[in-house]
Write a protein that holds these residues in place. Structure first.
Motif, PDB file in Angstrom:
ATOM      1  N   LEU A  81       0.829  -1.213   0.000  1.00  0.00           N
ATOM      2  CA  LEU A  81       0.000   0.000   0.000  1.00  0.00           C
ATOM      3  C   LEU A  81       0.860   1.258   0.000  1.00  0.00           C
ATOM      4  O   LEU A  81       0.568   2.220  -0.718  1.00  0.00           O
ATOM      5  N   LEU A  82       1.909   1.265   0.802  1.00  0.00           N
ATOM      6  CA  LEU A  82       2.812   2.419   0.868  1.00  0.00           C
ATOM      7  C   LEU A  82       3.471   2.663  -0.482  1.00  0.00           C
ATOM      8  O   LEU A  82       3.484   3.796  -0.982  1.00  0.00           O
ATOM      9  N   ILE A  83       4.002   1.615  -1.076  1.00  0.00           N
ATOM     10  CA  ILE A  83       4.684   1.757  -2.369  1.00  0.00           C
ATOM     11  C   ILE A  83       3.693   2.202  -3.443  1.00  0.00           C
ATOM     12  O   ILE A  83       4.003   3.082  -4.248  1.00  0.00           O
ATOM     13  N   ASP A  84       2.517   1.627  -3.435  1.00  0.00           N
ATOM     14  CA  ASP A  84       1.499   2.014  -4.416  1.00  0.00           C
ATOM     15  C   ASP A  84       1.083   3.470  -4.245  1.00  0.00           C
ATOM     16  O   ASP A  84       1.009   4.232  -5.218  1.00  0.00           O
ATOM     17  N   ARG A  85       0.826   3.858  -3.011  1.00  0.00           N
ATOM     18  CA  ARG A  85       0.298   5.197  -2.732  1.00  0.00           C
ATOM     19  C   ARG A  85       1.331   6.294  -2.959  1.00  0.00           C
ATOM     20  O   ARG A  85       1.026   7.334  -3.544  1.00  0.00           O
ATOM     21  N   LEU A  86       2.565   6.080  -2.498  1.00  0.00           N
ATOM     22  CA  LEU A  86       3.556   7.154  -2.541  1.00  0.00           C
ATOM     23  C   LEU A  86       4.523   7.086  -3.713  1.00  0.00           C
ATOM     24  O   LEU A  86       5.133   8.098  -4.063  1.00  0.00           O
ATOM     25  N   PHE A  87       4.677   5.901  -4.318  1.00  0.00           N
ATOM     26  CA  PHE A  87       5.718   5.743  -5.334  1.00  0.00           C
ATOM     27  C   PHE A  87       5.202   5.076  -6.613  1.00  0.00           C
ATOM     28  O   PHE A  87       5.973   4.479  -7.363  1.00  0.00           O
ATOM     29  N   GLY A  88       3.894   5.181  -6.843  1.00  0.00           N
ATOM     30  CA  GLY A  88       3.329   4.668  -8.075  1.00  0.00           C
ATOM     31  C   GLY A  88       3.521   3.180  -8.287  1.00  0.00           C
ATOM     32  O   GLY A  88       3.579   2.709  -9.415  1.00  0.00           O
ATOM     33  N   GLY A  89       3.658   2.446  -7.184  1.00  0.00           N
ATOM     34  CA  GLY A  89       3.798   1.001  -7.283  1.00  0.00           C
ATOM     35  C   GLY A  89       5.206   0.530  -7.592  1.00  0.00           C
ATOM     36  O   GLY A  89       5.436  -0.661  -7.782  1.00  0.00           O
ATOM     37  N   ARG A  90       6.162   1.447  -7.623  1.00  0.00           N
ATOM     38  CA  ARG A  90       7.543   1.099  -7.969  1.00  0.00           C
ATOM     39  C   ARG A  90       8.442   1.169  -6.747  1.00  0.00           C
ATOM     40  O   ARG A  90       8.394   2.122  -5.973  1.00  0.00           O
ATOM     41  N   LEU A  91       9.271   0.164  -6.590  1.00  0.00           N
ATOM     42  CA  LEU A  91      10.170   0.079  -5.447  1.00  0.00           C
ATOM     43  C   LEU A  91      11.368   1.028  -5.561  1.00  0.00           C
ATOM     44  O   LEU A  91      11.796   1.626  -4.579  1.00  0.00           O
ATOM     45  N   MET A  92      11.905   1.174  -6.758  1.00  0.00           N
ATOM     46  CA  MET A  92      13.123   1.980  -6.925  1.00  0.00           C
ATOM     47  C   MET A  92      12.976   3.420  -6.438  1.00  0.00           C
ATOM     48  O   MET A  92      13.887   3.930  -5.780  1.00  0.00           O
ATOM     49  N   PRO A  93      11.886   4.102  -6.714  1.00  0.00           N
ATOM     50  CA  PRO A  93      11.769   5.470  -6.179  1.00  0.00           C
ATOM     51  C   PRO A  93      11.803   5.502  -4.643  1.00  0.00           C
ATOM     52  O   PRO A  93      12.321   6.450  -4.057  1.00  0.00           O
ATOM     53  N   LEU A  94      11.280   4.469  -4.003  1.00  0.00           N
ATOM     54  CA  LEU A  94      11.338   4.393  -2.541  1.00  0.00           C
ATOM     55  C   LEU A  94      12.782   4.266  -2.071  1.00  0.00           C
ATOM     56  O   LEU A  94      13.227   5.005  -1.191  1.00  0.00           O
ATOM     57  N   VAL A  95      13.516   3.355  -2.670  1.00  0.00           N
ATOM     58  CA  VAL A  95      14.923   3.159  -2.300  1.00  0.00           C
ATOM     59  C   VAL A  95      15.710   4.430  -2.573  1.00  0.00           C
ATOM     60  O   VAL A  95      16.486   4.891  -1.722  1.00  0.00           O
ATOM     61  N   ALA A  96      15.504   5.027  -3.748  1.00  0.00           N
ATOM     62  CA  ALA A  96      16.206   6.260  -4.104  1.00  0.00           C
ATOM     63  C   ALA A  96      15.892   7.371  -3.103  1.00  0.00           C
ATOM     64  O   ALA A  96      16.784   8.134  -2.718  1.00  0.00           O
ATOM     65  N   HIS A  97      14.658   7.449  -2.672  1.00  0.00           N
ATOM     66  CA  HIS A  97      14.247   8.465  -1.695  1.00  0.00           C
ATOM     67  C   HIS A  97      15.101   8.372  -0.432  1.00  0.00           C
ATOM     68  O   HIS A  97      15.622   9.381   0.061  1.00  0.00           O
ATOM     69  N   PHE A  98      15.271   7.169   0.099  1.00  0.00           N
ATOM     70  CA  PHE A  98      16.050   7.003   1.319  1.00  0.00           C
ATOM     71  C   PHE A  98      17.540   7.218   1.087  1.00  0.00           C
ATOM     72  O   PHE A  98      18.217   7.844   1.898  1.00  0.00           O
ATOM     73  N   VAL A  99      18.054   6.735  -0.027  1.00  0.00           N
ATOM     74  CA  VAL A  99      19.486   6.879  -0.315  1.00  0.00           C
ATOM     75  C   VAL A  99      19.831   8.352  -0.516  1.00  0.00           C
ATOM     76  O   VAL A  99      20.825   8.843   0.026  1.00  0.00           O
ATOM     77  N   GLU A 100      19.007   9.070  -1.253  1.00  0.00           N
ATOM     78  CA  GLU A 100      19.270  10.485  -1.530  1.00  0.00           C
ATOM     79  C   GLU A 100      19.231  11.347  -0.281  1.00  0.00           C
ATOM     80  O   GLU A 100      19.859  12.397  -0.222  1.00  0.00           O
ATOM     81  N   ARG A 101      18.527  10.930   0.720  1.00  0.00           N
ATOM     82  CA  ARG A 101      18.405  11.717   1.951  1.00  0.00           C
ATOM     83  C   ARG A 101      19.331  11.212   3.058  1.00  0.00           C
ATOM     84  O   ARG A 101      19.147  11.532   4.223  1.00  0.00           O
ATOM     85  N   ASP A 102      20.339  10.432   2.672  1.00  0.00           N
ATOM     86  CA  ASP A 102      21.298   9.862   3.629  1.00  0.00           C
ATOM     87  C   ASP A 102      20.608   9.117   4.760  1.00  0.00           C
ATOM     88  O   ASP A 102      21.106   9.086   5.886  1.00  0.00           O
ATOM     89  N   ALA A 103      19.460   8.535   4.469  1.00  0.00           N
ATOM     90  CA  ALA A 103      18.725   7.784   5.482  1.00  0.00           C
ATOM     91  C   ALA A 103      19.138   6.314   5.491  1.00  0.00           C
ATOM     92  O   ALA A 103      18.620   5.541   6.276  1.00  0.00           O
ATOM     93  N   VAL A 104      20.090   5.965   4.607  1.00  0.00           N
ATOM     94  CA  VAL A 104      20.578   4.597   4.526  1.00  0.00           C
ATOM     95  C   VAL A 104      22.076   4.634   4.774  1.00  0.00           C
ATOM     96  O   VAL A 104      22.808   5.342   4.084  1.00  0.00           O
TER      97      VAL A 104
END
Length: 121
Positions: A81-104
């Motif tokens: 649900l989170l991936i669908d709602r916030l990232f259009g059903g795609r996992l990569m934008p979620l991963v990129a979001h965290f990596v780009e914000r130094d959250a990983v």
């Protein structure tokens, strides 16, 4: 199944850790900062029973509650649900979001790389 609220999830977390439990057992184990009364816990339990997320059986004058939904199945559904709602059903934008914000951390990146290597093999 109907969506489980954040408050209901707190009750489910207790039941996933240990069950069956009475309403009092659950109240004793829910984080104290919730400040919930016995009536609040009983209301949440009734909602979860109605949603078929948990079931209960009589044990004398009290009920013992247990989950009908496995924790891993709940996490899978909520993650989707989170991936669908916030990232259009795609996992990569979620991963990129965290990596780009130094959250990983570098350690977490290494763990992700190892996980992907294992899946690829």
């Amino acid at each position: 199944m109907e969506r489980i609220t954040d408050a209901e999830t707190a009750v489910m977390m207790v039941l996933w850790q240990d069950s069956p439990l009475t309403a009092q057992d659950i109240m004793d184990r829910v984080p104290a900062e919730k400040g919930w009364s016995a009536n609040t816990v009983k209301t949440l339990l009734a909602r979860l029973v109605a949603k078929k997320a948990i079931a209960h059986k009589a044990d004398g004058r009290r009920y013992l509650y247990h989950p009908l939904i496995a924790h891993k199945d709940y996490v899978a559904g909520e993650s989707r649900l989170l991936i669908d709602r916030l990232f259009g059903g795609r996992l990569m934008p979620l991963v990129a979001h965290f990596v780009e914000r130094d959250a990983v951390s570098a350690e977490e990146i290494a763990e992700i790389q190892a996980l992907l290597r294992d899946f690829k093999a």
